[in-house]
Design an enzyme around this catalytic site. Structure first.
Site, PDB file in Angstrom:
ATOM      1  N   TYR A  34       2.173  -9.730  -4.199  1.00 36.76           N
ATOM      2  CA  TYR A  34       1.652  -8.978  -5.334  1.00 36.76           C
ATOM      3  C   TYR A  34       1.280  -7.567  -4.906  1.00 36.76           C
ATOM      4  CZ  TYR A  34      -3.268  -9.313  -3.809  1.00 36.76           C
ATOM      5  OH  TYR A  34      -4.446  -9.187  -3.117  1.00 36.76           O
ATOM      6  N   LYS A 148       0.823  -8.738   1.479  1.00 36.21           N
ATOM      7  CA  LYS A 148      -0.001  -8.900   0.273  1.00 36.21           C
ATOM      8  C   LYS A 148       0.502 -10.141  -0.467  1.00 36.21           C
ATOM      9  CE  LYS A 148      -2.439  -5.703  -2.827  1.00 36.21           C
ATOM     10  NZ  LYS A 148      -3.788  -6.093  -2.474  1.00 36.21           N
ATOM     11  N   GLU A 180     -11.341  -6.706   8.229  1.00 35.15           N
ATOM     12  CA  GLU A 180     -11.522  -6.049   6.934  1.00 35.15           C
ATOM     13  C   GLU A 180     -12.518  -6.878   6.135  1.00 35.15           C
ATOM     14  OE1 GLU A 180      -7.808  -6.036   4.708  1.00 35.15           O
ATOM     15  OE2 GLU A 180      -7.326  -8.066   5.337  1.00 35.15           O
ATOM     16  N   LEU A 204      -4.827  -5.825   5.761  1.00 38.55           N
ATOM     17  CA  LEU A 204      -3.917  -5.273   4.759  1.00 38.55           C
ATOM     18  C   LEU A 204      -3.891  -3.752   4.920  1.00 38.55           C
ATOM     19  CD1 LEU A 204      -2.261  -6.231   2.194  1.00 38.55           C
ATOM     20  CD2 LEU A 204      -4.010  -4.956   0.961  1.00 38.55           C
TER      21      LEU A 204
HETATM   22  N1  PDD Z   1      -7.131  -5.750  -2.956  1.00 40.23           N
HETATM   23  N2  PDD Z   1      -7.745  -5.641   2.067  1.00 40.23           N
HETATM   24  C1  PDD Z   1      -7.587  -6.673   1.212  1.00 40.23           C
HETATM   25  C2  PDD Z   1      -7.660  -8.070   1.747  1.00 40.23           C
HETATM   26  C3  PDD Z   1      -7.362  -6.427  -0.159  1.00 40.23           C
HETATM   27  O1  PDD Z   1      -7.199  -7.452  -1.009  1.00 40.23           O
HETATM   28  C4  PDD Z   1      -7.334  -5.081  -0.624  1.00 40.23           C
HETATM   29  C5  PDD Z   1      -7.095  -4.730  -2.059  1.00 40.23           C
HETATM   30  C6  PDD Z   1      -7.507  -4.036   0.306  1.00 40.23           C
HETATM   31  C7  PDD Z   1      -7.453  -2.576  -0.104  1.00 40.23           C
HETATM   32  O2  PDD Z   1      -6.134  -2.153  -0.407  1.00 40.23           O
HETATM   33  P1  PDD Z   1      -5.857  -0.945  -1.427  1.00 40.23           P
HETATM   34  O3  PDD Z   1      -6.650   0.200  -0.945  1.00 40.23           O
HETATM   35  O4  PDD Z   1      -4.402  -0.729  -1.341  1.00 40.23           O
HETATM   36  O5  PDD Z   1      -6.319  -1.414  -2.796  1.00 40.23           O
HETATM   37  C8  PDD Z   1      -7.702  -4.364   1.644  1.00 40.23           C
HETATM   38  C9  PDD Z   1      -6.712  -5.584  -4.329  1.00 40.23           C
HETATM   39  C10 PDD Z   1      -7.370  -4.443  -5.040  1.00 40.23           C
HETATM   40  C11 PDD Z   1      -6.828  -6.924  -5.042  1.00 40.23           C
HETATM   41  O6  PDD Z   1      -6.448  -7.910  -4.425  1.00 40.23           O
HETATM   42  O7  PDD Z   1      -7.246  -6.964  -6.201  1.00 40.23           O
END
Ligand code: PDD
Length: 287
Positions: A34, A148, A180, A204
């Site tokens: 996703y 992801k 993270e 991620l």
């Molecule tokens: N999640 N790490 C994890 C495990 C995440 O699920 C996310 C973002 C991030 C930050 O990535 P970005 O800056 O590209 O949004 C880091 C999204 C927002 C979600 O699962 O809803």
């Protein structure tokens, strides 16, 4: 604002009418990937980077990308056009499709392609000004956290443990090092230097993480990408969470103890402002 229209396998339709098979491998195995793309002033933010990350995720799970980037871009713009609201979060999901339950990959099965829109809800002023409490925990997820994947049970269990403790997020460590948080990247500030863990298979690669490091470089704020020990996180002057929806958010308590003086720190305030200015100047710029 109405954000009821989604896209499923070639059709735009109301969310309540969108249906996938119970045999979909996304449902049965969590076999899919996703993306979450923020939209500011009706313009997708860093779409090329999100599409590149999705391609990496698809490559990692050996699922051919069902659409070229031009088509993803067209569909994203059309989804924005068909839904209301200036600032949106667009969710994409691609699964290996519906097939008789069998672990090995099915042959000749069409992938499921789904997109939906929702309002982009960024942290309220009160959270920006006061920061949020977090807990810490062991990162027990798998070893492909750079993908992801929709297999998010580990992340959901970790996030719920934060919620149960009255915290906003859980900051994770693996083998004594910061990875993270359950749905965000984590930054540390020590003695005025912004520290970020390196991108590897344990985190991620956040799009917001990249933006924050770019803004730090442009503003000549001291920053370093390196492995960060758990003990450094626990003695940090500042801790931040970043994600597409949280933007940059200060962590002001960790496991019930104040981070720094328990208020969002000066480097956070600077970065938050840089991020807002960037949003205003770059993301909301007239097309
Ligand atoms: N999640 N790490 C994890 C495990 C995440 O699920 C996310 C973002 C991030 C930050 O990535 P970005 O800056 O590209 O949004 C880091 C999204 C927002 C979600 O699962 O809803």
């Amino acid at each position: 604002m109405n954000t009821d229209i989604c896209y499923l396998n070639g059709q735009f339709l109301p969310l309540s009418e969108a249906k996938v098979s119970v045999l979909d491998r996304g449902f049965i195995f969590g076999d899919g990937v996703y993306e979450v793309v923020p939209v500011y002033s009706r313009r997708p933010f860093r779409l090329a980077e999100h599409l590149r990350r999705m391609q990496r995720s698809l490559d990692a799970i050996r699922l051919p990308n069902p659409l070229p980037d031009t088509e993803w871009t067209k569909l994203t713009n059309e989804l924005v056009a068909r839904n209301g609201g200036d600032d949106l979060s667009i969710y994409y999901e691609v699964t290996r499709g519906a097939a008789k339950r069998d672990h090995q990959f099915p042959v000749g099965v069409a992938p499921t392609v789904f997109m939906m829109a929702g309002p982009l809800v960024t942290p309220a002023r009160e959270l920006v000004e006061n920061g949020v409490p977090c807990i810490t925990g062991t990162d027990f997820r798998w070893l492909m956290c750079d993908v992801k994947s929709v297999s998010l049970l580990g992340n959901c269990l970790l996030k719920q443990s934060a919620v149960d403790a009255g915290a906003a997020e859980i900051v994770l460590f693996r083998d004594g090092y910061l990875t993270e948080a359950s749905a965000s990247n984590v930054f540390v500030v020590k003695d005025g230097v912004i520290l970020a863990p390196p991108k590897n298979h344990l985190v991620l690669p956040g799009i917001t993480y990249d933006v924050v490091l770019e803004l730090a470089a442009a503003a000549k704020l001291p920053h370093e990408v390196r492995e960060i020990r758990e003990s450094e996180v626990k003695k940090a002057d500042e801790l931040w969470l970043t994600s597409s929806t949280k933007e940059v958010l200060a962590v002001t308590a960790l496991d019930g103890k104040p981070v720094g003086d328990g208020k969002p720190g000066p480097v956070f305030r600077r970065m938050w402002q840089l991020y807002q200015d960037f949003k205003q100047q770059v993301m909301r710029r007239a097309a």
